[in-house]
Design an enzyme around this catalytic site. Structure first.
Site, PDB file in Angstrom:
ATOM      1  CG  HIS A 141       3.505   7.425   2.937  1.00  0.00           C
ATOM      2  ND1 HIS A 141       4.008   8.499   2.243  1.00  0.00           N
ATOM      3  CD2 HIS A 141       2.236   7.280   2.525  1.00  0.00           C
ATOM      4  CE1 HIS A 141       3.072   8.971   1.434  1.00  0.00           C
ATOM      5  NE2 HIS A 141       1.991   8.238   1.574  1.00  0.00           N
ATOM      6  CG  HIS A 179      -2.494  -2.056   5.842  1.00  0.00           C
ATOM      7  ND1 HIS A 179      -1.386  -1.251   5.742  1.00  0.00           N
ATOM      8  CD2 HIS A 179      -3.369  -1.597   4.932  1.00  0.00           C
ATOM      9  CE1 HIS A 179      -1.585  -0.354   4.808  1.00  0.00           C
ATOM     10  NE2 HIS A 179      -2.783  -0.538   4.290  1.00  0.00           N
ATOM     11  CB  THR A 185       0.051   3.233   4.399  1.00  0.00           C
ATOM     12  OG1 THR A 185      -1.125   3.940   4.065  1.00  0.00           O
ATOM     13  CG2 THR A 185       0.388   3.474   5.855  1.00  0.00           C
ATOM     14  CB  CYS A 205      -0.869  -0.031   1.259  1.00  0.00           C
ATOM     15  SG  CYS A 205      -1.806   1.488   1.549  1.00  0.00           S
ATOM     16  CB  CYS A 258     -16.337   5.043  20.954  1.00  0.00           C
ATOM     17  SG  CYS A 258     -16.241   4.698  19.185  1.00  0.00           S
ATOM     18  CB  ILE A 270      -3.830  12.020   3.469  1.00  0.00           C
ATOM     19  CG1 ILE A 270      -4.729  10.820   3.835  1.00  0.00           C
ATOM     20  CG2 ILE A 270      -3.345  12.737   4.730  1.00  0.00           C
ATOM     21  CD1 ILE A 270      -4.008   9.651   4.435  1.00  0.00           C
TER      22      ILE A 270
HETATM   23  P1  NAD Z   1      -0.823   7.185  -4.776  1.00  0.00           P
HETATM   24  O1  NAD Z   1       0.135   8.093  -4.103  1.00  0.00           O
HETATM   25  O2  NAD Z   1      -0.337   5.901  -5.364  1.00  0.00           O
HETATM   26  O3  NAD Z   1      -1.582   7.968  -5.947  1.00  0.00           O
HETATM   27  C1  NAD Z   1      -1.794   9.337  -5.944  1.00  0.00           C
HETATM   28  C2  NAD Z   1      -1.716   9.811  -7.395  1.00  0.00           C
HETATM   29  O4  NAD Z   1      -2.051  11.194  -7.425  1.00  0.00           O
HETATM   30  C3  NAD Z   1      -0.330   9.651  -8.026  1.00  0.00           C
HETATM   31  O5  NAD Z   1      -0.426   8.846  -9.191  1.00  0.00           O
HETATM   32  C4  NAD Z   1       0.076  11.094  -8.334  1.00  0.00           C
HETATM   33  O6  NAD Z   1       0.830  11.207  -9.532  1.00  0.00           O
HETATM   34  C5  NAD Z   1      -1.299  11.781  -8.458  1.00  0.00           C
HETATM   35  N1  NAD Z   1      -1.289  13.231  -8.301  1.00  0.00           N
HETATM   36  C6  NAD Z   1      -0.462  14.018  -7.557  1.00  0.00           C
HETATM   37  N2  NAD Z   1      -0.774  15.314  -7.721  1.00  0.00           N
HETATM   38  C7  NAD Z   1      -1.813  15.362  -8.602  1.00  0.00           C
HETATM   39  C8  NAD Z   1      -2.569  16.423  -9.170  1.00  0.00           C
HETATM   40  N3  NAD Z   1      -2.324  17.710  -8.874  1.00  0.00           N
HETATM   41  N4  NAD Z   1      -3.580  16.101 -10.012  1.00  0.00           N
HETATM   42  C9  NAD Z   1      -3.833  14.819 -10.331  1.00  0.00           C
HETATM   43  N5  NAD Z   1      -3.146  13.768  -9.814  1.00  0.00           N
HETATM   44  C10 NAD Z   1      -2.142  14.051  -8.962  1.00  0.00           C
HETATM   45  O7  NAD Z   1      -1.981   6.915  -3.720  1.00  0.00           O
HETATM   46  P2  NAD Z   1      -3.077   5.751  -3.543  1.00  0.00           P
HETATM   47  O8  NAD Z   1      -2.470   4.623  -2.815  1.00  0.00           O
HETATM   48  O9  NAD Z   1      -3.802   5.501  -4.810  1.00  0.00           O
HETATM   49  O10 NAD Z   1      -4.038   6.513  -2.519  1.00  0.00           O
HETATM   50  C11 NAD Z   1      -4.725   7.692  -2.926  1.00  0.00           C
HETATM   51  C12 NAD Z   1      -4.751   8.729  -1.828  1.00  0.00           C
HETATM   52  O11 NAD Z   1      -5.603   8.267  -0.766  1.00  0.00           O
HETATM   53  C13 NAD Z   1      -3.413   9.039  -1.155  1.00  0.00           C
HETATM   54  O12 NAD Z   1      -3.375  10.424  -0.827  1.00  0.00           O
HETATM   55  C14 NAD Z   1      -3.472   8.205   0.115  1.00  0.00           C
HETATM   56  O13 NAD Z   1      -2.646   8.733   1.126  1.00  0.00           O
HETATM   57  C15 NAD Z   1      -4.916   8.334   0.468  1.00  0.00           C
HETATM   58  N6  NAD Z   1      -5.501   7.277   1.309  1.00  0.00           N
HETATM   59  C16 NAD Z   1      -6.420   7.662   2.213  1.00  0.00           C
HETATM   60  C17 NAD Z   1      -7.069   6.732   2.985  1.00  0.00           C
HETATM   61  C18 NAD Z   1      -8.111   7.154   3.941  1.00  0.00           C
HETATM   62  O14 NAD Z   1      -8.576   6.309   4.714  1.00  0.00           O
HETATM   63  N7  NAD Z   1      -8.538   8.406   3.913  1.00  0.00           N
HETATM   64  C19 NAD Z   1      -6.750   5.367   2.834  1.00  0.00           C
HETATM   65  C20 NAD Z   1      -5.823   4.991   1.863  1.00  0.00           C
HETATM   66  C21 NAD Z   1      -5.202   5.959   1.102  1.00  0.00           C
HETATM   67 ZN    ZN Z   2     -14.703   2.929  18.949  1.00  0.00          ZN
END
Ligand code: NAD
Ligand code: ZN
Length: 346
Positions: A47, A67, A44, A42, A100, A268
């Site tokens: 990171h 995970h 994450t 993933c 909760c 995020i």
């Molecule tokens: P990833 O980093 O593989 O993909 C993000 C994509 O966004 C990349 O391909 C990148 O080139 C593109 N990007 C960057 N700037 C851009 C712009 N200005 N316009 C268009 N595209 C752009 O991430 P992923 O694994 O596919 O996850 C997507 C997002 O969701 C990430 O930010 C991740 O951290 C987040 N996430 C959040 C949760 C949650 O529970 N909220 C869970 C999983 C992942």
């Molecule tokens: Zn809880």
């Protein structure tokens, strides 16, 4: 001497992971031990591998990470009766308190005390993992294990893509990462008229087209506004799915939504993200933050969509034995990867 197993461990602060022997975990009361078959990497995990500022704040080494996984029940802790050894399973990666207000209302995804598998406690990049039985997801026969290995991430895509009604709607997805790719497929499967995906990586945008995106926009050389006409849109997008974490992407999304449009926010954002709040107010936009997967309704929908013919296989770009994890992380870091699967059965 405890029984030992191979695991990918963040041993100390700093870049990288170590493949080493650690004790096989024992399931306590209400827990199960799962023998891992396959895992997927993933964002994450990348990171944590890179030890970026988020990881420095949230991860306490030493820790087994990972995970996204599929495996089989190997041992049951005291009091667990719902599962049996040999049963094929995956697991929800958020471990919630269970008492909760939100947990008790069946909204575990909003628990005030969530712990992440492979982030706050030992994870799945190992031969065995122990999780609470409540987090076990039994997997129906006939679903390819390669696909199940990344069900956790598929769940993020599903929860976001199904947040708002997409039937007959025009959908904008910003960010063609693995989650954006899957969201494109889900939105089409669920009746969207057009699904436009933006990114700056052609390799990833091509995968989105294979997954069913009707239009892709490489923002380094095309304008999002220019696809509205070809996609037969008059007033803008009905539904937005922000999946890049870039405030620039969110700005362009907000600017191209129709009045009254709906946006689900998964990516995020960085501290200080720059948003024009007055556009949200005057356009009457609805914004919904997304965290994890709906517990556990999202898992039900995921399995049903795959059994109903949703094909996620085009996004698998790498299959490696776990001992070659460095190649997998390098592929993820290069950006030229969809899902990278590590096999723990070889
Ligand atoms: P990833 O980093 O593989 O993909 C993000 C994509 O966004 C990349 O391909 C990148 O080139 C593109 N990007 C960057 N700037 C851009 C712009 N200005 N316009 C268009 N595209 C752009 O991430 P992923 O694994 O596919 O996850 C997507 C997002 O969701 C990430 O930010 C991740 O951290 C987040 N996430 C959040 C949760 C949650 O529970 N909220 C869970 C999983 C992942
Ligand atoms: Zn809880």
């Amino acid at each position: 001497m405890p029984r030992m197993m191979d695991a990918l461990v963040k041993e100390a602060p700093g870049k990288g992971l170590t493949l080493k022997q650690v004790p096989v975990p024992e399931p306590g009361m209400g827990e199960v031990r799962i023998k891992i078959h396959k895992t997927a990497i993933c964002g994450t995990d990348v990171h944590i591998y890179n030890w970026d500022p988020w990881s420095q704040q949230n991860v306490k080494p030493p820790l087994v990470i990972g995970h996204e996984y599929v495996g089989e029940i190997d041992a049951l802790g005291e009091g667990v009766t719902a599962y049996h050894p040999g049963q094929r399973v995956s697991g929800e990666g958020h471990i919630v308190c269970g008492h909760c207000r939100n947990c008790r209302a069946g909204n575990g995804q909003w628990c005030k005390d969530t712990k992440g598998v492979g982030v706050n406690r030992n994870g799945a990049f190992a031969e065995y993992i122990v999780i609470p039985a409540t987090n076990v997801i039994p997997i129906n026969d006939g679903i390819d294990e390669d696909i199940v290995s990344f069900f956790d991430a598929f769940g993020n895509a599903t929860h976001t893509a199904l947040m708002f009604d997409v039937v007959g709607e025009d959908v904008l997805i910003t960010g063609a990462g693995p989650i954006g790719m899957m969201a494109a497929a889900i939105a089409r499967k669920n009746g969207a008229r057009s699904v436009v995906v933006t990114d700056m990586n052609d390799y990833r945008l091509e995968l989105c087209e294979k997954m069913g995106a009707t239009h892709t926009v490489n923002i380094t050389r095309q304008r999002l506004e220019d696809v509205l006409g070809p996609a037969h849109m008059v007033e803008g997008f009905d539904v937005g799915m922000e999946m890049s974490g870039s405030d620039k992407a969110l700005q362009s999304m907000i600017a191209n939504m129709r009045n009254g449009g709906k946006i689900a926010l998964l990516g995020i954002q960085q501290p200080g993200a720059d948003i024009d709040w007055n556009q949200i107010i005057f356009k009457g936009l609805c914004l919904q933050g997304i965290y994890g997967r709906k517990m556990y309704e999202t898992w039900y929908k995921m399995m049903a969509m795959v059994e109903g013919g949703l094909d996620l296989s085009p996004i698998i770009t790498h299959r490696l034995p776990y001992t070659r994890f460095e190649e997998g992380f390098a592929a993820m870091n290069s950006g030229n990867a969809g899902k990278v699967i590590l096999n723990w059965m070889d």
